[in-house]
Write a protein that holds these residues in place. Sequence first.
Motif, mmCIF file in Angstrom:
data_model
loop_
_atom_site.group_PDB
_atom_site.id
_atom_site.type_symbol
_atom_site.label_atom_id
_atom_site.label_comp_id
_atom_site.label_asym_id
_atom_site.label_seq_id
_atom_site.Cartn_x
_atom_site.Cartn_y
_atom_site.Cartn_z
ATOM 1 N N GLU A 154 18.507 7.124 -10.458
ATOM 2 C CA GLU A 154 17.529 7.683 -10.950
ATOM 3 C C GLU A 154 16.056 7.199 -11.035
ATOM 4 N N ARG A 155 16.056 5.864 -10.401
ATOM 5 C CA ARG A 155 14.695 5.243 -10.180
ATOM 6 C C ARG A 155 14.257 5.355 -8.594
ATOM 7 N N CYS A 156 15.083 5.188 -7.810
ATOM 8 C CA CYS A 156 14.537 5.203 -6.414
ATOM 9 C C CYS A 156 15.127 6.134 -5.491
ATOM 10 N N GLU A 157 16.013 6.978 -6.067
ATOM 11 C CA GLU A 157 16.639 8.155 -5.428
ATOM 12 C C GLU A 157 17.278 7.893 -4.472
ATOM 13 N N SER A 158 17.877 6.545 -4.201
ATOM 14 C CA SER A 158 18.800 6.156 -2.866
ATOM 15 C C SER A 158 20.265 6.772 -3.396
ATOM 16 N N LYS A 159 21.202 6.926 -2.585
ATOM 17 C CA LYS A 159 22.503 7.324 -2.664
ATOM 18 C C LYS A 159 23.141 6.227 -3.247
ATOM 19 N N VAL A 160 24.077 6.251 -4.326
ATOM 20 C CA VAL A 160 24.910 5.167 -4.964
ATOM 21 C C VAL A 160 26.438 5.905 -4.778
ATOM 22 N N TYR A 161 27.185 5.080 -4.481
ATOM 23 C CA TYR A 161 28.592 5.381 -4.085
ATOM 24 C C TYR A 161 29.555 4.590 -5.019
ATOM 25 N N ASP A 162 30.150 3.608 -4.352
ATOM 26 C CA ASP A 162 31.078 2.680 -5.244
ATOM 27 C C ASP A 162 30.153 1.821 -6.373
#
Length: 68
Positions: free
Chosen positions: A10-18
Motif C-alpha cells: 500500500e505504500r510503494c505499490e510493489s508486488k508482495v508475495y510470500d
Amino acid sequence: MGLEMKTVCERCESKVYDEAYICVHECTFCKGCTSAMSNRCPNCSGELVRRPRATKGACPITVRGNVL
C-alpha cells in the motif's frame, strides 16, 4: 472469513508475495516499507506482523463445529 491476501504494498505499490506484513485491518506492506515504518501501520498505528502463507491442503473452515 479468511484474509483478503492483497498482492501489492500500500505504500510503494510493489508486488508482495510470500513476505507481506499486515495490521489487524489487513493493510498490506512489503518488508522494506514495514522496516522503514518501524513495524507500525500508518493508517491505524497498529503493529505490522508477517502475514501467514496459504498452504495447499489447508484444513477446512468450520463454523460452530460444522465443516463448510
